[in-house]
Design a protein around this motif. Structure first.
Motif, PDB file in Angstrom:
ATOM      1  N   ILE A  61     -56.606 -32.175  11.010  1.00  0.00           N
ATOM      2  CA  ILE A  61     -55.942 -33.212  11.796  1.00  0.00           C
ATOM      3  C   ILE A  61     -56.903 -33.935  12.744  1.00  0.00           C
ATOM      4  O   ILE A  61     -56.687 -35.090  13.094  1.00  0.00           O
ATOM      5  N   ASP A  62     -57.993 -33.273  13.152  1.00  0.00           N
ATOM      6  CA  ASP A  62     -58.941 -33.850  14.102  1.00  0.00           C
ATOM      7  C   ASP A  62     -60.167 -34.464  13.448  1.00  0.00           C
ATOM      8  O   ASP A  62     -61.073 -34.911  14.153  1.00  0.00           O
ATOM      9  N   ASP A  63     -60.236 -34.444  12.124  1.00  0.00           N
ATOM     10  CA  ASP A  63     -61.445 -34.873  11.407  1.00  0.00           C
ATOM     11  C   ASP A  63     -62.664 -34.101  11.901  1.00  0.00           C
ATOM     12  O   ASP A  63     -63.753 -34.642  12.046  1.00  0.00           O
ATOM     13  N   ASP A  64     -62.481 -32.832  12.166  1.00  0.00           N
ATOM     14  CA  ASP A  64     -63.544 -31.968  12.669  1.00  0.00           C
ATOM     15  C   ASP A  64     -64.444 -31.551  11.502  1.00  0.00           C
ATOM     16  O   ASP A  64     -63.973 -30.892  10.563  1.00  0.00           O
ATOM     17  N   PRO A  65     -65.718 -31.924  11.519  1.00  0.00           N
ATOM     18  CA  PRO A  65     -66.611 -31.577  10.399  1.00  0.00           C
ATOM     19  C   PRO A  65     -66.819 -30.074  10.230  1.00  0.00           C
ATOM     20  O   PRO A  65     -67.255 -29.625   9.179  1.00  0.00           O
ATOM     21  N   LYS A  66     -66.486 -29.288  11.249  1.00  0.00           N
ATOM     22  CA  LYS A  66     -66.647 -27.829  11.170  1.00  0.00           C
ATOM     23  C   LYS A  66     -65.416 -27.130  10.602  1.00  0.00           C
ATOM     24  O   LYS A  66     -65.435 -25.924  10.410  1.00  0.00           O
ATOM     25  N   ASN A  97     -59.128 -28.581  16.698  1.00  0.00           N
ATOM     26  CA  ASN A  97     -60.395 -28.423  17.394  1.00  0.00           C
ATOM     27  C   ASN A  97     -60.105 -27.861  18.777  1.00  0.00           C
ATOM     28  O   ASN A  97     -59.112 -28.224  19.406  1.00  0.00           O
ATOM     29  N   ILE A  98     -60.969 -27.012  19.266  1.00  0.00           N
ATOM     30  CA  ILE A  98     -60.760 -26.360  20.562  1.00  0.00           C
ATOM     31  C   ILE A  98     -60.612 -27.358  21.712  1.00  0.00           C
ATOM     32  O   ILE A  98     -59.928 -27.096  22.694  1.00  0.00           O
ATOM     33  N   ASP A  99     -61.232 -28.540  21.582  1.00  0.00           N
ATOM     34  CA  ASP A  99     -61.192 -29.537  22.651  1.00  0.00           C
ATOM     35  C   ASP A  99     -60.058 -30.546  22.508  1.00  0.00           C
ATOM     36  O   ASP A  99     -59.902 -31.421  23.356  1.00  0.00           O
ATOM     37  N   SER A 100     -59.272 -30.435  21.476  1.00  0.00           N
ATOM     38  CA  SER A 100     -58.199 -31.403  21.233  1.00  0.00           C
ATOM     39  C   SER A 100     -57.023 -31.195  22.176  1.00  0.00           C
ATOM     40  O   SER A 100     -56.720 -30.067  22.572  1.00  0.00           O
ATOM     41  N   GLU A 101     -56.355 -32.282  22.478  1.00  0.00           N
ATOM     42  CA  GLU A 101     -55.125 -32.231  23.262  1.00  0.00           C
ATOM     43  C   GLU A 101     -54.013 -31.753  22.333  1.00  0.00           C
ATOM     44  O   GLU A 101     -53.623 -32.449  21.399  1.00  0.00           O
ATOM     45  N   ARG A 102     -53.506 -30.548  22.581  1.00  0.00           N
ATOM     46  CA  ARG A 102     -52.535 -29.916  21.679  1.00  0.00           C
ATOM     47  C   ARG A 102     -51.274 -30.749  21.465  1.00  0.00           C
ATOM     48  O   ARG A 102     -50.767 -30.835  20.353  1.00  0.00           O
ATOM     49  N   GLY A 129     -50.206 -23.386  15.813  1.00  0.00           N
ATOM     50  CA  GLY A 129     -50.070 -22.652  17.061  1.00  0.00           C
ATOM     51  C   GLY A 129     -50.550 -21.229  16.915  1.00  0.00           C
ATOM     52  O   GLY A 129     -50.257 -20.559  15.929  1.00  0.00           O
ATOM     53  N   MET A 130     -51.339 -20.810  17.902  1.00  0.00           N
ATOM     54  CA  MET A 130     -51.840 -19.437  17.952  1.00  0.00           C
ATOM     55  C   MET A 130     -51.531 -18.859  19.334  1.00  0.00           C
ATOM     56  O   MET A 130     -50.794 -19.478  20.101  1.00  0.00           O
TER      57      MET A 130
END
Length: 153
Positions: A61-66, A97-102, A129-130
């Motif tokens: 959802i965040d287009d996070d390359p990792k 992504n850890i920095d994303s606004e949930r 959700g975790m």
């Protein structure tokens, strides 16, 4: 994973890790749900197997390359690919992504899920959700939360 399955036999196991396609048939034998389908190669393997395993499409959802997962702009074409192969997903999943606004991430997932339900009439499980953000995920329609660390603290 087999060790747990030998001890806890009456459990519906969910696979939430990245998939090695050569292990997919083995995974479908031992798990009731796979949350991380995201490549056409995986769908092709599922098409040729006779599994009763349910699966969810993982969305990046965040287009996070990792992170793994289908790009959010490609989810509809990927979903069509699944249906063309005779494989109907039970839902969608994301790990932000850890920095994303949930709230933004989960709102976007909720919208995608509603659109998929409307257009394809599928079940619409929403796995997000975790332990640290499951309450926010539930506010945005999550039907499956992945609680781990909260159980052991």
């Amino acid at each position: 994973f087999k060790l747990h399955m030998d001890v806890y036999k009456d459990v519906n196991y969910h696979f939430i890790a990245p998939i090695q396609s050569r292990k997919l048939n083995e995974i479908t034998e031992h798990f009731q749900y796979i949350h991380t389908i995201s490549r056409s190669k995986e769908v092709d393997i599922l098409e040729s197997s006779e599994t009763q395993c349910n699966y969810l499409v993982q969305i990046n959802i965040d287009d996070d390359p990792k992170k793994s997962g289908v790009n959010k702009r490609e989810i509809y074409s990927f979903f069509e690919y699944c249906l063309d192969k005779g494989i109907t997903p039970k839902g969608i999943m994301t790990i932000p992504n850890i920095d994303s606004e949930r709230k933004i991430v989960y709102s976007n997932m909720q919208k995608i899920n509603e659109e998929l339900k409307k257009n394809y009439g599928y079940q619409g499980e929403l796995s997000m959700g975790m332990s640290n953000d499951y309450e926010i995920a539930l506010d945005y329609g999550s039907t499956i939360v992945r609680i781990g660390t909260k159980l052991f603290t």
